[in-house]
Design a protein around this motif. Structure first.
Motif, PDB file in Angstrom:
ATOM      1  N   ILE A   1      -5.868  18.945-178.603  1.00  0.00           N
ATOM      2  CA  ILE A   1      -6.577  19.593-179.717  1.00  0.00           C
ATOM      3  C   ILE A   1      -8.158  19.403-179.135  1.00  0.00           C
ATOM      4  O   ILE A   1      -8.858  20.167-179.549  1.00  0.00           O
ATOM      5  N   LEU A   2      -8.503  18.408-178.527  1.00  0.00           N
ATOM      6  CA  LEU A   2      -9.724  18.342-178.116  1.00  0.00           C
ATOM      7  C   LEU A   2     -10.166  19.200-176.926  1.00  0.00           C
ATOM      8  O   LEU A   2     -11.515  19.919-176.941  1.00  0.00           O
ATOM      9  N   MET A   3      -9.245  19.366-175.992  1.00  0.00           N
ATOM     10  CA  MET A   3      -9.748  20.496-174.911  1.00  0.00           C
ATOM     11  C   MET A   3      -9.782  21.859-175.674  1.00  0.00           C
ATOM     12  O   MET A   3     -10.572  22.533-175.237  1.00  0.00           O
ATOM     13  N   SER A   4      -8.722  22.320-176.111  1.00  0.00           N
ATOM     14  CA  SER A   4      -8.724  23.598-176.643  1.00  0.00           C
ATOM     15  C   SER A   4      -9.804  23.948-177.776  1.00  0.00           C
ATOM     16  O   SER A   4     -10.618  25.251-177.652  1.00  0.00           O
ATOM     17  N   GLY A   5     -10.137  22.995-178.523  1.00  0.00           N
ATOM     18  CA  GLY A   5     -11.120  23.046-179.669  1.00  0.00           C
ATOM     19  C   GLY A   5     -12.470  23.145-179.007  1.00  0.00           C
ATOM     20  O   GLY A   5     -13.136  23.954-179.436  1.00  0.00           O
ATOM     21  N   SER A   6     -12.817  22.303-178.078  1.00  0.00           N
ATOM     22  CA  SER A   6     -14.139  22.458-177.444  1.00  0.00           C
ATOM     23  C   SER A   6     -14.342  23.668-176.706  1.00  0.00           C
ATOM     24  O   SER A   6     -15.362  24.351-176.753  1.00  0.00           O
ATOM     25  N   THR A   7     -13.272  23.967-176.017  1.00  0.00           N
ATOM     26  CA  THR A   7     -13.419  25.390-175.197  1.00  0.00           C
ATOM     27  C   THR A   7     -13.660  26.394-176.088  1.00  0.00           C
ATOM     28  O   THR A   7     -14.416  27.415-175.870  1.00  0.00           O
ATOM     29  N   PHE A   8     -13.030  26.644-177.442  1.00  0.00           N
ATOM     30  CA  PHE A   8     -13.097  27.617-178.383  1.00  0.00           C
ATOM     31  C   PHE A   8     -14.531  27.624-178.788  1.00  0.00           C
ATOM     32  O   PHE A   8     -14.725  28.755-179.020  1.00  0.00           O
ATOM     33  N   ILE A   9     -15.079  26.395-178.937  1.00  0.00           N
ATOM     34  CA  ILE A   9     -16.288  26.323-179.927  1.00  0.00           C
ATOM     35  C   ILE A   9     -17.441  26.943-178.991  1.00  0.00           C
ATOM     36  O   ILE A   9     -18.383  27.507-179.561  1.00  0.00           O
ATOM     37  N   ILE A  10     -17.282  26.593-177.622  1.00  0.00           N
ATOM     38  CA  ILE A  10     -18.288  27.247-176.674  1.00  0.00           C
ATOM     39  C   ILE A  10     -18.658  28.755-177.011  1.00  0.00           C
ATOM     40  O   ILE A  10     -19.649  29.324-177.066  1.00  0.00           O
ATOM     41  N   GLY A  11     -17.353  29.480-177.393  1.00  0.00           N
ATOM     42  CA  GLY A  11     -17.595  31.044-177.732  1.00  0.00           C
ATOM     43  C   GLY A  11     -18.272  31.198-178.945  1.00  0.00           C
ATOM     44  O   GLY A  11     -18.689  32.373-179.135  1.00  0.00           O
ATOM     45  N   LEU A  12     -18.645  30.264-179.567  1.00  0.00           N
ATOM     46  CA  LEU A  12     -19.296  30.408-181.023  1.00  0.00           C
ATOM     47  C   LEU A  12     -20.793  29.940-180.762  1.00  0.00           C
ATOM     48  O   LEU A  12     -21.717  30.085-181.684  1.00  0.00           O
ATOM     49  N   LEU A  13     -21.053  29.502-179.754  1.00  0.00           N
ATOM     50  CA  LEU A  13     -22.505  28.831-179.346  1.00  0.00           C
ATOM     51  C   LEU A  13     -23.642  29.895-179.501  1.00  0.00           C
ATOM     52  O   LEU A  13     -23.414  30.969-178.871  1.00  0.00           O
ATOM     53  N   PRO A  14     -24.713  29.643-180.208  1.00  0.00           N
ATOM     54  CA  PRO A  14     -25.771  30.625-179.903  1.00  0.00           C
ATOM     55  C   PRO A  14     -26.323  30.531-178.299  1.00  0.00           C
ATOM     56  O   PRO A  14     -26.192  29.504-177.689  1.00  0.00           O
ATOM     57  N   SER A  15     -27.051  31.628-177.771  1.00  0.00           N
ATOM     58  CA  SER A  15     -27.584  31.715-176.562  1.00  0.00           C
ATOM     59  C   SER A  15     -28.994  31.083-176.450  1.00  0.00           C
ATOM     60  O   SER A  15     -29.513  30.859-177.399  1.00  0.00           O
ATOM     61  N   TYR A  16     -29.254  31.101-175.173  1.00  0.00           N
ATOM     62  CA  TYR A  16     -31.008  30.461-175.131  1.00  0.00           C
ATOM     63  C   TYR A  16     -31.691  31.350-175.716  1.00  0.00           C
ATOM     64  O   TYR A  16     -32.994  30.853-176.283  1.00  0.00           O
ATOM     65  N   ALA A  17     -31.580  32.732-175.555  1.00  0.00           N
ATOM     66  CA  ALA A  17     -32.541  33.582-176.390  1.00  0.00           C
ATOM     67  C   ALA A  17     -32.543  33.499-177.801  1.00  0.00           C
ATOM     68  O   ALA A  17     -33.734  33.690-178.365  1.00  0.00           O
ATOM     69  N   THR A  18     -31.735  32.767-178.406  1.00  0.00           N
ATOM     70  CA  THR A  18     -31.570  32.578-179.893  1.00  0.00           C
ATOM     71  C   THR A  18     -32.107  31.137-180.050  1.00  0.00           C
ATOM     72  O   THR A  18     -33.180  31.053-180.941  1.00  0.00           O
ATOM     73  N   ILE A  19     -31.964  29.996-179.438  1.00  0.00           N
ATOM     74  CA  ILE A  19     -32.157  28.825-179.890  1.00  0.00           C
ATOM     75  C   ILE A  19     -32.921  28.054-178.755  1.00  0.00           C
ATOM     76  O   ILE A  19     -33.250  26.801-178.820  1.00  0.00           O
ATOM     77  N   GLY A  20     -33.302  28.798-177.526  1.00  0.00           N
ATOM     78  CA  GLY A  20     -33.781  27.941-176.530  1.00  0.00           C
ATOM     79  C   GLY A  20     -33.096  27.111-175.831  1.00  0.00           C
ATOM     80  O   GLY A  20     -32.029  27.020-175.853  1.00  0.00           O
ATOM     81  N   PRO A  21     -33.598  25.977-175.335  1.00  0.00           N
ATOM     82  CA  PRO A  21     -32.928  24.837-174.539  1.00  0.00           C
ATOM     83  C   PRO A  21     -31.976  24.140-175.389  1.00  0.00           C
ATOM     84  O   PRO A  21     -30.955  23.550-174.575  1.00  0.00           O
ATOM     85  N   ALA A  22     -31.883  24.150-176.508  1.00  0.00           N
ATOM     86  CA  ALA A  22     -30.924  23.746-177.345  1.00  0.00           C
ATOM     87  C   ALA A  22     -29.428  24.193-176.992  1.00  0.00           C
ATOM     88  O   ALA A  22     -28.417  23.413-177.324  1.00  0.00           O
ATOM     89  N   ALA A  23     -29.741  25.515-176.494  1.00  0.00           N
ATOM     90  CA  ALA A  23     -28.146  26.022-176.044  1.00  0.00           C
ATOM     91  C   ALA A  23     -27.422  25.388-175.144  1.00  0.00           C
ATOM     92  O   ALA A  23     -26.329  24.953-175.298  1.00  0.00           O
TER      93      ALA A  23
END
Length: 471
Positions: free
Chosen positions: A105-127
């Motif tokens: 659950i933890l492995m697949s869930g964390s990999t899946f959520i990476i695909g939803l992250l905003p980019s550096y262009a959107t939120i800067g270093p927080a990405a």
């Protein structure tokens, strides 16, 4: 004699019955699926490091972006041992199945959520911070995954066929990596480089979600291993598995770390670094490196199960020695050949160089899941395997891509991957030579961790089911 007949024969002799073949197949599928997801993640990262570096770190060049991504991989590998210290002993205390359901659950869930992250262009270093956080969760959970999956298969498999069934775990590894790399390649070809940088990079990560659901379903359908159920019924479960492990089996952990050094360096060179090396260092262009690496993995998939079967017949140790010897002599010719292939744009020459690395790698991959669980007794097997494997992976595997890439860049010597791999083989040679032969030996008989003093009884053969005595 059929497996059902052998199981009945064991019962007549007062020995525990083997699990039915159908149950063994389900156990192998459930365990291998988690390993598949873990290496799917590495395939995705390994085949688009430059894009991810630009998306999350705003890297100004492909080489800078690749190094930034490799640094993330190296940093998050640091937490793997912490995960192994938590999940490994927990698997020895509450059971393998429950812990493996949680790690998937933890492995697949964390990999899946990476695909939803905003980019550096959107939120800067927080990405970058969010990416590192999710990779930390993935690494922490992976610390309890491989050791548990290998233990699960080994404790289900009949002693005389542990090599065959164990090889399917690494078959899952290669399938997962090939899927990750394959999806990146397909999306890149179909969408183009610009679209991949804009949004296409998300797609391979999002696929991890459905894969995780399938893996969780398979694992929830499984009972715990026969060997763990036996020690539960006999009230022999260790109350403090970590304390017992560190007190009684630290020598086995050190031996395991030494063996796995060679595997990790070879694995991570092929999986997370080689595509970047072929493009950015030796100068191959286009999709040729991607396609040839995938073809090499296809060859490894063909070989891995037959090698596992062979290990049941001739033993694990000869195969491990052959792998180690090959990694001591072949890397320089192999990487020299790859460099020359780039100069001549010769795909067949590149393929030959890759095969010279892939065949020794498949030799150790095929026997690992059958060999390493036999280094520990049932009460501490999950923890011992997980801790030794994860410590070795953190120190030598996760850092390999970054260290080798930095050495190549700073020295200008393109053969550093070869030197690194040969050094790892030299380290692994000693524990491999000290390793006792355990093919055909029942895991129920593993009671002493002093690996140098363990020996296979003279009456035991790779086709039998003899036990290792206490010493």
């Amino acid at each position: 004699m059929t497996e059902e007949a052998l199981s009945a024969s064991n019962q007549e002799k007062g020995e525990p019955a083997e699990a039915p073949p159908e149950q063994i197949r389900k156990a192998v599928a459930g365990a291998a699926m988690g390993n598949c997801i873990e290496w799917y993640d590495f395939g995705v990262f390994g085949f688009m490091p430059a894009i991810l570096g630009q998306v999350f770190f705003n890297a100004s060049s492909t080489s800078e972006g690749a190094l930034a991504t490799f640094a993330v991989l190296a940093i998050t590998f640091i937490v793997r041992p912490f995960g192994s210290f938590v999940f490994g002993p927990l698997g020895d205390k509450i059971g393998r199945q429950k812990v493996l359901a949680l790690t998937i659950i933890l492995m697949s869930g964390s990999t899946f959520i990476i695909g939803l992250l905003p980019s550096y262009a959107t939120i800067g270093p927080a990405a970058a911070v969010l990416l590192i956080l999710l990779r930390t969760i993935q690494g922490f959970s992976a610390g309890g995954e491989y050791g548990g999956a290998a233990t699960f298969i080994a404790e289900y498999a009949p002693a005389r066929r542990r090599g065959f069934w164990g090889s399917w775990l690494e078959f899952g590894t290669l399938v997962g990596f090939a899927m990750g790399a394959g999806f990146v390649t397909i999306f890149t070809v179909v969408l183009g480089d610009d679209a991949m940088r804009e949004w296409g990079w998300r797609l391979p990560f999002l696929i991890a979600g459905p894969l995780g659901i399938v893996g969780l379903y398979l694992r929830n359908k499984l009972e715990d291993t026969p060997l763990f159920q036996e020690i539960e019924k006999k009230d022999q479960v260790e109350k403090s598995p970590l304390k017992a492990l560190l007190k009684k089996h630290w020598t086995s952990i050190l031996h395991l770390i030494g063996i796995v050094v060679m595997l990790n360096v070879a694995d991570y060179i092929v999986i997370t670094y080689l595509e970047t090396y072929l493009k950015d260092v030796v100068g191959f262009s286009g999709h040729t490196p991607l396609l040839i690496i995938l073809a090499t993995i296809a060859l490894m998939l063909i070989l891995i199960v037959p090698v596992g079967i062979l290990s049941d017949k001739i033993g694990r140790k000869p195969i491990l020695i052959a792998s180690c010897a090959s990694f001591l002599v072949l890397p320089i010719p192999a990487f020299s050949l790859m460099g020359a292939a780039a100069d001549d744009r010769n795909a067949w020459q590149l393929m030959l160089g890759l095969v010279m690395i892939a065949v020794p790698l498949v030799l150790i991959l095929a026997v690992l899941a059958a060999t390493l669980p036999a280094m520990f007794p049932t009460q501490e097997r999950y923890g011992g395997f997980s801790i030794g494997y994860s410590v070795s992976t953190a120190l030598f595997g996760g850092t390999a891509s970054y260290v080798i890439g930095s050495l190549v860049t700073s020295t200008g010597d393109n053969l550093w991957p070869a030197y690194y791999l040969m050094g790892a083989a030299a380290i692994a040679a000693i524990p491999i030579l000290l390793l006792p032969e355990t093919a055909g030996v029942s895991l129920r008989g593993i009671v002493n961790s002093r690996i140098a003093r363990r020996r296979k009884p003279e009456s035991a053969t790779p086709g039998g089911a003899s036990e290792l005595p206490a010493s």
